[in-house]
Design a protein around this motif. Structure first.
Motif, PDB file in Angstrom:
ATOM      1  N   CYS A 193       1.981   6.932   6.292  1.00 15.43           N
ATOM      2  CA  CYS A 193       0.720   6.619   5.624  1.00 15.43           C
ATOM      3  C   CYS A 193       1.022   6.247   4.182  1.00 15.43           C
ATOM      4  CB  CYS A 193      -0.238   7.815   5.667  1.00 15.43           C
ATOM      5  SG  CYS A 193      -1.863   7.373   5.022  1.00 15.43           S
ATOM      6  N   SER A 194       0.575   5.081   3.778  1.00 13.83           N
ATOM      7  CA  SER A 194       0.885   4.549   2.457  1.00 13.83           C
ATOM      8  C   SER A 194      -0.241   3.652   1.983  1.00 13.83           C
ATOM      9  CB  SER A 194       2.145   3.700   2.563  1.00 13.83           C
ATOM     10  OG  SER A 194       3.109   4.194   1.697  1.00 13.83           O
ATOM     11  N   ALA A 195      -0.325   3.474   0.666  1.00 16.72           N
ATOM     12  CA  ALA A 195      -1.360   2.576   0.135  1.00 16.72           C
ATOM     13  C   ALA A 195      -1.072   1.136   0.584  1.00 16.72           C
ATOM     14  CB  ALA A 195      -1.369   2.656  -1.378  1.00 16.72           C
ATOM     15  N   PRO A 196      -2.115   0.296   0.740  1.00 14.07           N
ATOM     16  CA  PRO A 196      -1.888  -1.115   1.091  1.00 14.07           C
ATOM     17  C   PRO A 196      -0.894  -1.812   0.167  1.00 14.07           C
ATOM     18  CG  PRO A 196      -4.206  -0.605   1.355  1.00 14.07           C
ATOM     19  CD  PRO A 196      -3.562   0.623   0.780  1.00 14.07           C
ATOM     20  N   THR A 197      -0.872  -1.430  -1.138  1.00 11.11           N
ATOM     21  CA  THR A 197       0.090  -2.063  -2.063  1.00 11.11           C
ATOM     22  C   THR A 197       1.518  -1.886  -1.556  1.00 11.11           C
ATOM     23  OG1 THR A 197      -1.351  -1.833  -3.976  1.00 11.11           O
ATOM     24  CG2 THR A 197       0.998  -1.966  -4.443  1.00 11.11           C
ATOM     25  N   VAL A 198       1.816  -0.711  -0.999  1.00 10.98           N
ATOM     26  CA  VAL A 198       3.172  -0.476  -0.484  1.00 10.98           C
ATOM     27  C   VAL A 198       3.452  -1.434   0.682  1.00 10.98           C
ATOM     28  CG1 VAL A 198       4.653   1.203   0.693  1.00 10.98           C
ATOM     29  CG2 VAL A 198       3.299   1.903  -1.292  1.00 10.98           C
ATOM     30  N   TYR A 199       2.495  -1.570   1.606  1.00 12.52           N
ATOM     31  CA  TYR A 199       2.702  -2.492   2.738  1.00 12.52           C
ATOM     32  C   TYR A 199       2.831  -3.938   2.239  1.00 12.52           C
ATOM     33  CZ  TYR A 199       1.659   1.327   5.974  1.00 12.52           C
ATOM     34  OH  TYR A 199       1.697   2.502   6.671  1.00 12.52           O
ATOM     35  N   ARG A 200       2.056  -4.284   1.184  1.00 15.12           N
ATOM     36  CA  ARG A 200       2.170  -5.643   0.640  1.00 15.12           C
ATOM     37  C   ARG A 200       3.570  -5.865   0.090  1.00 15.12           C
ATOM     38  NH1 ARG A 200      -2.480  -4.413  -2.490  1.00 15.12           N
ATOM     39  NH2 ARG A 200      -4.237  -4.469  -1.050  1.00 15.12           N
ATOM     40  N   MET A 201       4.133  -4.813  -0.514  1.00 18.20           N
ATOM     41  CA  MET A 201       5.502  -4.934  -1.041  1.00 18.20           C
ATOM     42  C   MET A 201       6.492  -5.010   0.126  1.00 18.20           C
ATOM     43  SD  MET A 201       5.376  -2.119  -4.092  1.00 18.20           S
ATOM     44  CE  MET A 201       4.577  -2.410  -5.658  1.00 18.20           C
TER      45      MET A 201
END
Ligand code: BCO
Length: 565
Positions: free
Chosen positions: A303-311
């Motif tokens: 589970c991670s913030a969308p910013t992490v997935y964008r990175m």
């Protein structure tokens, strides 16, 4: 008929433990909230029992690594005895009493979990804060909350020292560090010599458990107070259906200890379901370490913030073979559908978006077993009745945009925050008719799926952080170059949105080099308030748009940034 919930004090040997089915039933209104609830006694100690009888897989309850070869693994039994010792440190050595408030400002170290559980065991109210807080931020929090104790790590201690004389209510400073420091009690030393005999306090279900400082559009952060049951029982359904957890799972939730998402994803949801909480104490977030961690450890749930997935989707993810990963979720800011598609294309895994707030926990999500509609935040979680309402508090039909709201009348959901402490006006301002208004705009479709549209106010959601423009403007005005400023959100491909400051310069600075001055102002904000709030974009202007009465029109600047007319 016997009343439901816990019937007798467990010392009388007649107490009936709450089962997971009971907790689900409470969330579904099939069973009333019990009079008493304590997450440590009613949940953690039950898993400890199940471990003993072999009813739970031999997973640790907490698995901590720091990338430097250090590792901690605790079973529920160990977590139980260690947190009882920590409870004795807080009550016996520090003299704290039930209801006292304790600021907990620690990085992702195992003691953060110990101290929180110890507070629950003793009925102390814990107040997590990020280690990015500056001395000024801490002064505000300690004074506003009248905290009796601060538990801090070495890197935070100097900032605390610089303001402690201005905090008359603060009686104890507890340092979590291998080294001693003058004026501080040593957690490690006291811990070593204390007993593990401790009786868990029988807290009321509605008794205060935690306070989270949360930013708004005006003023300094408010104190959102949660009860013993709000997260402790309220995370049951999100844990199972958003995070997809069972007792054989290992979840890695990448959230700083200061945010409610750490409590939801790294404490309450996993431990309600008997899952293992995995923690990597990275000094600084970086995508390579992140991906290597997923390939090294048998993490099943992320589970991670969308910013992490964008990175992450910027990388060639096919090169990585994740050891056990099977369920991925996200929350804290809106997720772009393209990122979800790229993640799925590269890893073969769905991405389950959840939506919530510090005040109310997780209120809707794409849930296991339900179809995921691309770009949607999924369906509402019971006990919440999530609706889209208009400015008069009327429910809008499917397809119509309005404010995302939660019904409070006639039954106030137990999972809801209790109040903004000492701030009845702000608490009342969240109410409209029968509803609590989230301040977010959205749409619901005819199948009950929600779509996020944007904030209804000036609040900025950047990289999953909730940033109040007033706090950034207050920091900027302290600099001699700034006559006035207006802070708004601005689009960003990685962080969703970022903080942008429009600044009117004072005469002596008008001819300064703009690049140098931008860096100076950014640095100034990072020193004045928690660095995550610093304006990543700065524009110098001659004047700010204002109403006839002189109020800055942030909306005009925001619309200009987002290319809206
Ligand atoms: O990006 P920069 O390098 O320019 O600036 C960064 C840091 O370098 C800088 N900083 C940090 N400590 C500093 C400092 N500068 C000076 N002195 C110090 N002591 O400040 C900036 C901080 O930005 P960041 O935290 O976004 O850093 P980073 O490394 O880019 O991290 C990226 C993320 C995605 C890992 C991070 O932004 C993050 O963790 N985001 C998620 C936040 C979150 O968990 N939100 C959930 C809130 S709870 C909620 O929403 C309720 C509903 C579930």
């Amino acid at each position: 008929a016997k009343p439901p919930g816990r019937h007798f004090h467990r010392d009388h040997q007649l107490w009936t433990p709450l089962t997971l089915a009971d907790l689900e039933a409470i969330n579904r209104y099939d069973r009333p909230l019990p009079k008493n609830f304590n997450f440590a006694g009613d949940v953690l100690d039950q898993w400890s029992q199940k471990e003993k009888t072999g009813e739970r897989p031999a997973n640790p309850a907490l698995w901590w690594v720091n990338g430097k070869g250090d590792e901690v693994k605790w079973s529920f039994r160990e977590l139980g005895s260690l947190s009882r010792k920590a409870a004795n440190v807080l009550t016996k050595s520090c003299g704290l009493q039930r209801g006292d408030r304790v600021a907990v400002i620690l990085p992702r170290i195992p003691e953060w979990w110990l101290v929180n559980v110890a507070c629950i065991r003793t009925g102390l109210v814990f107040m997590p804060g990020t280690t990015q807080l500056t001395a000024k931020d801490m002064l505000y929090r300690l004074r506003a909350s009248k905290a009796k104790c601060i538990v801090a790590s070495e890197e935070v201690a100097p900032a605390v020292e610089s303001i402690v004389s201005e905090c008359p209510h603060l009686k104890t400073k507890l340092l979590v560090s291998p080294h001693r420091q003058n004026g501080w009690l040593s957690f490690q030393e006291l811990f070593r010599s204390t007993s593990e005999e401790h009786s868990c306090v029988q807290t009321g279900s509605q008794e205060p458990m935690a306070i989270y400082f949360t930013s708004g559009t005006t003023g300094y952060p408010k104190m959102a107070q949660h009860s013993q049951s709000s997260l402790g029982i309220g995370c049951t359904l999100p844990g199972r259906y958003w995070l997809g957890l069972t007792s054989s799972d290992i979840i890695w939730n990448m959230s700083d200890t200061g945010w409610i998402k750490a409590a939801i994803g790294s404490m309450f949801s996993p431990w309600l379901w008997g899952a293992c909480v995995f923690v990597h104490q990275m000094a600084q977030f970086d995508t390579d370490t992140f991906l290597n961690t997923l390939t090294t450890y048998p993490i099943t749930t992320l589970c991670s913030a969308p910013t992490v997935y964008r990175m992450l989707v910027q990388k060639d993810l096919k090169r990585y073979k994740f050891k056990k990963l099977r369920h991925c979720s996200t929350g804290g800011e809106p997720l772009n559908p393209e990122v979800l598609e790229q993640w799925k294309a590269q890893t073969g895994l769905e991405l389950y978006e959840g939506y919530g707030q510090t005040e109310v926990g997780i209120i809707c999500a794409n849930q296991k077993g339900q179809e995921i509609k691309l770009g949607s935040m999924g369906k509402g979680f019971i006990p919440y009745d999530v609706q889209i309402i208009d400015e008069n508090g009327n429910i809008l039909p499917p397809g119509k945009e309005g404010e995302i709201a939660l019904r409070l009348k006639s039954t106030r959901p137990f999972s809801f925050f209790s109040e903004y402490v000492d701030n009845p006006e702000k608490t009342a301002a969240t109410l409209r008719g029968d509803f609590y208004v989230t301040g977010d705009r959205g749409v619901m479709d005819s199948d009950g799926y929600f779509w996020f549209v944007g904030r209804a106010d000036d609040l900025i959601i950047s990289s999953g952080y909730r940033i109040g423009p007033f706090e950034v403007e207050s920091a900027l005005i302290e600099h001699p170059a700034v006559v006035e400023s207006a802070v708004v959100s601005s689009p960003d491909p990685i962080r969703g949105e970022v903080v942008k400051a429009f600044v009117v310069l004072s005469a002596p600075f008008k001819s300064s080099n703009p690049e140098k001055l931008t860096l100076e102002l950014q640095d100034h904000v990072k020193k004045s308030t928690a660095p995550y709030k610093y304006p990543r974009k700065v524009e110098f202007v001659q004047e700010l748009p204002k109403t006839i009465t002189g109020k800055i029109k942030r909306k005009d600047l925001r619309d200009q940034e987002w290319g809206r007319t």
